[in-house]
Enzyme design. Structure first.
Site, short mmCIF file in Angstrom:
data_model
loop_
_atom_site.label_atom_id
_atom_site.label_comp_id
_atom_site.label_asym_id
_atom_site.label_seq_id
_atom_site.Cartn_x
_atom_site.Cartn_y
_atom_site.Cartn_z
N ARG A 125 -6.58 3.61 -9.41
CA ARG A 125 -7.03 3.13 -8.11
C ARG A 125 -8.40 2.50 -8.30
O ARG A 125 -9.23 3.00 -9.08
CB ARG A 125 -7.15 4.29 -7.10
CG ARG A 125 -5.83 4.78 -6.53
CD ARG A 125 -5.18 3.76 -5.59
NE ARG A 125 -3.96 4.24 -4.97
CZ ARG A 125 -2.74 4.05 -5.45
NH1 ARG A 125 -2.56 3.39 -6.59
NH2 ARG A 125 -1.68 4.50 -4.79
N HIS B 11 -2.45 -5.50 -8.25
CA HIS B 11 -1.84 -4.18 -7.99
C HIS B 11 -0.31 -4.25 -8.15
O HIS B 11 0.43 -3.97 -7.20
CB HIS B 11 -2.24 -3.67 -6.59
CG HIS B 11 -2.13 -2.18 -6.47
ND1 HIS B 11 -2.96 -1.42 -5.66
CD2 HIS B 11 -1.28 -1.29 -7.05
CE1 HIS B 11 -2.61 -0.14 -5.74
NE2 HIS B 11 -1.59 -0.04 -6.58
N GLU C 171 -9.19 -3.85 -2.13
CA GLU C 171 -8.07 -4.78 -2.22
C GLU C 171 -7.72 -5.35 -0.85
O GLU C 171 -7.79 -4.61 0.14
CB GLU C 171 -6.84 -4.05 -2.78
CG GLU C 171 -7.07 -3.62 -4.21
CD GLU C 171 -5.95 -2.74 -4.75
OE1 GLU C 171 -4.88 -2.64 -4.11
OE2 GLU C 171 -6.16 -2.14 -5.80
C1 GLV Z 1 1.01 2.38 -6.62
O1 GLV Z 1 -0.13 2.12 -6.81
C2 GLV Z 1 1.47 3.71 -6.38
O2 GLV Z 1 0.66 4.62 -6.16
O3 GLV Z 1 2.69 3.90 -6.36
#
Ligand code: GLV
Length: 326
Positions: free
Chosen positions: A239, A286, A268
């Site tokens: 993250r 992402h 983001e």
């Molecule tokens: C994506 O970032 C997830 O947490 O599945």
């Protein structure tokens, strides 16, 4: 008797929507825009289930206005967008989509590692630019991956899958995690547990696989970057807020570390402007879990979790079992 009602806050794979339609009244937000917190609260009125995405922010103040909602099924393994203790206090079950994305995400972490080490994106841009004149002995030289040291923060499912890939490249694997692996698993992965500082000092590649919690916010900041080798490469598929982005920009600019591969960002979809100016960073939007099969299955799993609760069953991927009343 009327059917239960579910809110799906944003577009998901149609196969998943088809799974739940026979059992529920579905309020499907079939768009990419998503809902503001106010819109979500309003649309959730009368719903017993919400299928949410990581772009839906569900803090305590929002959860307090979700009367009647019994389950929030997040289409993600991470759930830092939801205040789970606050949900538990309100008796709302929360589920995620683990396991299915482990290997896919590890593939992408390794892709970023390799792209950053071997300057794949720079090479692509160079060829495109028409500037490629001749073969040169040191044109876009990068760093070896094989036989180098890979340091993994967070040795859960995804961290272990990244370690396996590192093993395949004859890498030396270090890890740091509050919970040690069993000696058998350490042996299988060829992984050695070290302190956070030693991992930073000794690794050629540092890959982040910790969840975002208050404790891991800015887990990697100026002090940690300063401990890393000037030749080191940082990879973040966890993250964004796990890394202090302004500190990383400084470190990449000053060559405190050599490069970074980033799939996640602090705010983001905004990206720190400094990152956009640098050549020694490989950026992705992402997408670490974004294979067709995995994203489809994540959609289905979330819907199955929501449906289980509506049918009075325990969902497979329950994050707060203490809130479950059979
Ligand atoms: C994506 O970032 C997830 O947490 O599945």
């Amino acid at each position: 008797m009327s059917q239960p009602k579910v809110l799906i806050t944003k577009r998901i794979y149609p196969e998943a929507v088809a799974l739940i339609r026979p059992h529920c009244e579905v309020d499907y937000v079939d768009s990419d825009a998503g809902l503001s917190p106010e819109e979500l609260i309003q649309r959730a009125r009368g719903c017993q289930a919400i299928v949410s995405q990581l772009t839906d922010k569900l803090p305590a103040a929002v959860l307090a206005q979700l009367d009647g909602v019994r389950v929030i099924a997040n289409v993600a393994v991470g759930y830092d967008n939801i205040d789970v203790p606050a949900a538990t206090a309100r008796g709302i079950l929360v589920t995620n989509t683990p396991d299915v994305l482990t290997e896919t995400t590890a593939d992408f972490a390794f892709a970023l590692l390799m792209a950053a080490a071997r300057r794949v994106v720079e090479g692509h841009a160079f060829v495109h630019s028409g500037k490629w004149g001749k073969w040169l002995i040191d044109l876009l030289v990068g760093q070896d991956i094989h036989h180098r040291t890979l340091g993994i923060f967070g040795m859960g499912r995804i961290g272990q899958a990244v370690a396996r890939r590192g093993r395949g490249f004859s890498m030396n694997i270090l890890y740091s995690d509050a919970a040690p692996l069993s000696p058998e698993l350490e042996a299988e992965l060829g992984a050695r547990r070290v302190s956070r500082e030693d991992l930073l000092r000794e690794s050629d590649y540092v890959s982040l696989h910790v969840p975002l919690t208050p404790e891991t916010r800015h887990f990697i900041g100026a002090a940690e970057l300063a401990l890393m080798k000037p030749s080191a490469i940082l990879v973040n598929t966890a993250r964004g807020p796990v890394v202090d982005e302004p500190a990383l920009v400084e470190a990449l600019r000053n060559k405190t570390i050599a490069a970074a591969g980033l799939d996640v960002f602090e705010e983001e979809p905004k990206v720190h402007p400094g990152l956009l100016e640098l050549d020694n960073v490989t950026l992705a939007p992402h997408i670490a879990s974004a294979s067709v099969a995995t994203r489809r299955r994540m959609s289905e799993m979330a819907v199955e979790n929501a449906l289980a609760v509506l049918l009075g069953r325990r969902p497979a991927n329950l994050l707060n079992p203490e809130a479950f009343q059979p």
